[in-house]
Design an enzyme around this catalytic site. Structure first.
Site, mmCIF file in Angstrom:
data_model
loop_
_atom_site.group_PDB
_atom_site.id
_atom_site.type_symbol
_atom_site.label_atom_id
_atom_site.label_comp_id
_atom_site.label_asym_id
_atom_site.label_seq_id
_atom_site.Cartn_x
_atom_site.Cartn_y
_atom_site.Cartn_z
ATOM 1 N N GLU A 1 0.813 -1.214 0.000
ATOM 2 C CA GLU A 1 0.000 0.000 0.000
ATOM 3 C C GLU A 1 0.847 1.264 0.000
ATOM 4 O OE1 GLU A 1 -0.801 -2.657 1.856
ATOM 5 O OE2 GLU A 1 -2.826 -3.195 1.192
ATOM 6 N N HIS B 1 -11.243 -4.352 9.992
ATOM 7 C CA HIS B 1 -11.833 -4.226 8.651
ATOM 8 C C HIS B 1 -13.195 -3.538 8.684
ATOM 9 C CE1 HIS B 1 -8.809 -7.270 7.690
ATOM 10 N NE2 HIS B 1 -9.066 -7.119 6.402
HETATM 11 C C1 TPP Z 1 -2.437 -4.251 4.655
HETATM 12 C C2 TPP Z 1 -3.392 -5.153 4.001
HETATM 13 N N1 TPP Z 1 -3.532 -5.115 2.666
HETATM 14 C C3 TPP Z 1 -4.405 -5.914 2.046
HETATM 15 C C4 TPP Z 1 -5.168 -6.795 2.765
HETATM 16 C C5 TPP Z 1 -6.204 -7.665 2.070
HETATM 17 N N2 TPP Z 1 -5.726 -9.041 2.016
HETATM 18 C C6 TPP Z 1 -6.044 -9.925 2.958
HETATM 19 S S1 TPP Z 1 -5.283 -11.389 2.731
HETATM 20 C C7 TPP Z 1 -4.528 -10.835 1.332
HETATM 21 C C8 TPP Z 1 -3.624 -11.727 0.572
HETATM 22 C C9 TPP Z 1 -2.455 -12.146 1.384
HETATM 23 O O1 TPP Z 1 -1.624 -12.936 0.606
HETATM 24 P P1 TPP Z 1 -0.491 -13.800 1.276
HETATM 25 O O2 TPP Z 1 0.345 -12.935 2.133
HETATM 26 O O3 TPP Z 1 0.186 -14.548 0.205
HETATM 27 O O4 TPP Z 1 -1.260 -14.791 2.262
HETATM 28 P P2 TPP Z 1 -2.288 -15.950 1.888
HETATM 29 O O5 TPP Z 1 -3.632 -15.338 1.821
HETATM 30 O O6 TPP Z 1 -1.862 -16.521 0.593
HETATM 31 O O7 TPP Z 1 -2.155 -16.895 3.012
HETATM 32 C C10 TPP Z 1 -4.865 -9.523 1.081
HETATM 33 C C11 TPP Z 1 -4.390 -8.732 -0.072
HETATM 34 C C12 TPP Z 1 -5.008 -6.808 4.157
HETATM 35 N N3 TPP Z 1 -5.737 -7.604 4.935
HETATM 36 N N4 TPP Z 1 -4.110 -6.004 4.748
#
Ligand code: TPP
Ligand code: TPP
Ligand code: MG
Ligand code: MG
Lengths: 338, 338, 338, 338
Positions: free
Chosen positions: D71, D140
């Site tokens: 972000e 959230h």
């Molecule tokens: C700061 C922030 N940005 C975006 C999100 C939305 N979000 C939640 S999970 C996710 C994906 C995370 O990917 P990864 O780190 O690979 O973990 P996975 O879901 O694959 O376990 C996103 C973009 C968030 N919760 N917090």
């Protein structure tokens, strides 16, 4: 307690020293708070950027930690360490830098206890400089305590003198909740009577700095001394103001303010923060909601205009609320009639 | 400095030395996670579970292989939005976890946190986290606390491939190295951050390739292979405990369900998940390994399956029957004292 | 992937092809920066300059060697708190710069920004920045704009060794690589972030070692050697313009003054600065190089010195004489329309 | 203009489509807004996490950009691109994530114009989801628009219906100042009459949603529809309320509110944000300061309690201001006497 005159800076240093002496779980971290790590010169060369922590590094080996420039990293580390039995005091040099680490304060520290059903304790203190007057321009002069006051789970402390800063910092460190502690950067050299011994000032208990009958003036942080100037100027006009220093913005001691307004029927709130959604609007709204019947005149707010803090001294001096601004507001409410 | 497991040499903990009881524990943990997630998937589909739910099925070997080396007292983990597996592997009780997901007073967080915020500080589990990249800085703090207390504790941050691009994560890697912390960073690369492929979002070939830039070892393991994770994690955790500083482990695998419940997953290749489930699955592979080598019998494992199935059944039944929080719960647990 | 210059091969732009006029320009730029900074140092000491001032003396070869390859129209740079050198090298006018530092209406920012916020968008200079790590994400945006417009423009972020540990900087490196941007990251390693040594705060041996983790070339140059910077930067900028993606250059040198004006610098080794000034200085070295090789004469260079000295003298005189901003300036320039 | 019933989600998508059609400098970026990059499955699989941008990727090749989870990186990139002639619309999935990128909004985008003496234009729009109701828990579900309203240099927009969201988003994109655009996550499926053609709704012009004589009710975002429910319930008691939707919190159309209060003499402000320093206190304080003489009763604020947003539905429903809460506040002010 016997007192002697020391500076706001020394009072902070003394509170840190005394708390570190009484409780070995207190640690300090921040950029150059230990003097600057890894250089070829003297140890403990700096004590934070304005010398506030100077000398602690030598006194408390292993407990005063320099950090890289990594506010998310070390503010987060302070929060994490607090959940595991330490009482970290993290220095966020300028509160303006909250922009690069707000998440660890807003979404982590502030919310753990609630999100975890009351099963977390996070006794972290974040010290930060705030405010204008040093020609530090838009990114180093903000007040920003309204942002933190808005957020449930945080406590927000804004001390107004050397005496206050020592006692409130000691309380912040002993407090079991996350505290954001605001030090006004233009006050470090202000001196005042301060006891040598350790003492604490409880949170949520406003201080009636000066008694008066005509108008209640609530002032925050450095604005307390500006309100005191205004009080003196007003003596000539025969208007006596009661000055209240809330000390802590969250929790806020509304009762003391309401009691005063019950007596004076008039309120002016002086706040160095930007005018929208600031503490002046917050206190005004709360007082109106609770004590409308006591009010003889509108509540007036003395705040800077809705603009970033300007660099040029000629502009910054206009920007920051002055004693004259307070005098004008007080006159507006005393002279007011429908 | 990136290594694959084979180059770790004789320092690695020996998975072949795991006792029968330990192997059964490992299996119970992995099976519990799988059964928990499969059941939450079903319950979500019926509309009984509120909020956002992210399932860990397929990734069990990571949480289990890492946490097998951790104590509940002195070692802390920080988890992610996909936290159920880490919770179970760290020993958080399953019934309160299920109740939390249903938003009940009997939940780990009394219903105030939900799936994204399950925590149990008493087990050294510092919470699932709704903020991607929220955990790694916190772990620098728990590791710092362990280092200062000298209790040999370790801090472990789990984070995803998506989170590896977040500044907070990278700051934590640098800070852990600069402070020489007993910390361990586990990058769970399941191929996606939401719908974005990690091969696209991570600008290096491997997340572990970033370790060198932070002066720490970086190792890659096959995340479907419990024993590989177990050995690599054991080595890193041993090193951290002994004062050897932090490391980064990249665990590669695939998640079985969508990013969150409700995800149609059209961004994925057609056979990705089926192939993994059929040919790579960590539980199948573990089972095959230990039975073929004669370390455990099918009967022993089936008995665990039955026990787990019953536990999950009870957890769901009890969670559904438990009371929801009431009006007075709304205002409690914000501060220790306000 | 970290390279030293010698391995760059024949692709590198050829500094020996610089014309006499170009060499004089380069010299004028470096000399202007030095003279500007030396004079600001003096003026600050007399108390005439308000606020925080960070000087670039000693680092001239970096800004000059990089910006020599940039256009004012299509190429954008983002600078740091130590921004005067970058401004001058990118062609920002010296007189308004000086006036800005004095907080006058004739300043580049009409006195509203000060030293930490000098900018000139019309010259592709997106501002000095009071936030460490503030610039690199911005440059991803200017590079993206150039890419989308297809004008061959490049975005260049200058940042310090301290800033290299900031999450914002590392995110920008990854994003630039993922988006394959025409971006160039210049890590100016002057040995310190405030009082903290870069050898301590950067957990790798070199900042450039981090480039590999972001899938881009990382190169180290001697920052006292204009020609080395010029060639390495030229290579990276050419590549970016041609669609070859971002790169990271680490420029190593020392700053001549304190972190900010007023810094006692006791954290530094005794002879650090004297040694650099005497034996490494970029201007001396440039001068020696071009005169010994016969490309320029002492007389030519002396003439530039005299012209620069006069310009700076005028700039200071005019700045001092210029008017300060007045009340109506306080409220303008916040929004385009409100 | 002929209208047809579409959802809030569709209205946003339509505004984005139409603005991208009319102005090629409009680009979109965010996590999975282009559907998720780099996977083996379908293109444009997602359209942001809740499908709002679905379909744009195909229509506007090269102008709809997925980002890694970074972000600070991409919000900064949007800001930087805006200074160089693009009009980026960046999706910050949840406004809660402002914690990891606030600096680029607060200290960069918001302050450029002032710090640079009026010489920067930064037409960036940041779209973000806010608010409760989806059991999304503490990290959230926040409203947080008070934080941005506090900051000079930003514009803050909170649309209350499909019609409003389309016209205000179009205006945000065409506006030359940085705009933070708040979409309520529980409203995407709300439908309403919306013109097909493109139209804009000007900033700083409040909408009188319903006329009434007894009490002025100012409501923000989703609270407008809750106030409308309250209005219906109050019809039975013979109390008529005038509902005002400010549409933009910064700039705020105080005049429309003051005119209404002049008529009704009573004010209730309904705000889904945490109660301290929120919009309710801000509007209350401004009205009291300007129109004390018009008020027949205290101004009452209807806001959630000072606690994080709880997960359990039973608690979240109590947390969010309800029609009943508004009815109660309206009765308090109509029944009030000294
Ligand atoms: C700061 C922030 N940005 C975006 C999100 C939305 N979000 C939640 S999970 C996710 C994906 C995370 O990917 P990864 O780190 O690979 O973990 P996975 O879901 O694959 O376990 C996103 C973009 C968030 N919760 N917090
Ligand atoms: C986010 C943030 N943290 C801390 C500071 C205070 N600060 C200003 S300059 C500086 C040191 C920067 O070091 P480096 O990046 O090496 O640049 P240099 O000063 O050496 O040019 C620090 C810590 C800041 N301005 N912003
Ligand atoms: Mg992932
Ligand atoms: Mg430096």
């Amino acid at each position: 307690m016997a007192t002697r005159k020391i500076s706001y800076r020394e009072a902070i240093n003394e509170a840190l020293t005394q708390e570190m002496e009484r409780d070995s779980s207190v640690i300090i971290m921040g950029e150059d708070v230990a003097g600057g790590a890894g250089g070829q010169g003297e140890d403990d060369a700096w004590g934070g950027v304005l010398g506030v922590t100077k000398g602690l590094y030598g006194k408390f080996p292993g407990r005063v930690l320099d950090t890289p420039i990594t506010e998310s990293g070390y503010i987060g580390a302070a929060v994490g360490a607090a959940t595991r039995g330490l009482r970290p005091v993290a220095e966020l040099m300028f509160i303006d830098f909250a922009g690069v680490c707000l998440d660890q304060i807003m979404n982590q520290a502030a919310k753990f206890r609630y999100m975890f059903g009351g099963k977390a304790v996070t006794p972290v203190t974040i010290r930060a400089m705030y405010g204008g007057g040093l020609r530090a321009a838009a990114q180093h002069s903000q007040a920003l305590y309204p942002l933190f006051t808005h957020l449930p789970g945080l406590k927000v402390v804004v001390p107004s003198s050397p005496y206050e800063v020592k006692g409130l910092l000691a309380q912040s460190i002993r407090d079991d909740d996350p505290v954001i502690f605001f030090e006004h950067k233009a006050m470090y050299d202000v001196t005042g009577e301060v006891p040598q011994e350790s003492y604490t000032i409880p949170f949520g208990e406003a201080n009636v700095v000066r008694e008066g009958d005509d108008v209640t003036v609530v002032a925050i942080g450095r604005m307390v001394s500006v309100a005191e100037e205004a009080a003196k100027e007003l003596e000539g006009s025969g208007i006596s103001i009661e000055i209240i220093d809330p000390r802590t913005l969250s929790p806020l001691d509304l009762d003391t303010i309401l009691e005063s307004v019950e007596n004076t029927g008039r309120l002016v709130v002086v706040d160095e923060a930007s005018p929208r959604c600031n503490i002046a609007t917050d206190i005004s709204a709360q007082v109106v909601s609770e004590a409308f019947g006591d009010l003889k005149a509108p509540v007036k707010m003395v705040s800077p205009p809705h603009v970033p803090v300007p660099f040029a001294g000629s502009l910054e001096d206009l920007y920051i609320p002055s004693a004259q601004d307070i005098v004008n507001a007080v006159k507006t409410v005393t002279e007011w009639s429908k | 400095m990136t290594q694959t497991l084979s180059t770790l040499g004789s320092d690695a903990p020996d998975a072949s030395a795991l006792s029968e009881a330990q192997l059964l524990d490992v299996y119970r943990t992995m099976r519990s996670i799988r059964a928990f997630e499969d059941r939450v998937h079903e319950e979500f589909a019926t509309g009984e579970i509120p909020g956002f739910v992210h399932l860990y099925a397929g990734e069990e070997a990571s949480a289990t292989g890492v946490c097998a080396h951790l104590d509940q007292d002195r070692d802390t983990i920080a988890s992610t939005h996909r936290g159920h597996g880490h919770c179970i592997a760290k020993g958080v009780d399953i019934k309160p976890m299920m109740a939390e997901i249903f938003g009940k007073t009997t939940g780990s967080c009394r219903g105030k946190g939900g799936s994204m915020h399950i925590a149990d500080l008493s087990k050294g589990m510092l919470g699932a986290n709704g903020i991607v990249g929220g955990g790694p800085p916190l772990i620098c703090g728990t590791a710092l606390a362990a280092k200062i207390k000298g209790d040999g504790g370790v801090g472990v941050a789990f984070f995803g491939d998506g989170a590896s691009n977040q500044g907070t994560t990278m700051e934590a890697l640098n800070l852990a190295s600069v402070w020489d912390l007993p910390a361990f960073f586990v990058a769970e690369n399941n191929g996606y951050g939401e719908a974005a492929a990690s091969t696209w979002s991570v600008s290096a070939d491997n997340i572990a390739d970033r370790a060198a830039g932070f002066g720490m070892p970086g190792v890659i393991v096959d995340g479907f292979d419990f024993f590989a994770v177990y050995e690599a994690a054991g080595e890193a955790i041993r090193r951290a405990r002994e004062g050897g500083g932090p490391s980064l482990l990249e665990v590669k695998f695939t998640r079985y369900y969508g990013h969150f419940e409700g995800d149609q997953q059209t961004y994925r290749g057609k056979d990705e998940v089926r192939n993994a489930r059929e040919n790579l699955d960590c539980i199948k592979r573990f089972r095959q390994g230990v039975t073929e080598s004669g370390r455990l019998t099918d009967a022993q494992l089936d008995e665990v399956d039955a026990q787990v199935a019953q536990l999950i059944e009870e957890a769901v039944t009890e969670a559904k029957a438990a009371p929801v929080p009431g009006p007075k719960d709304l205002l409690t647990d914000v501060y220790v004292k306000y």
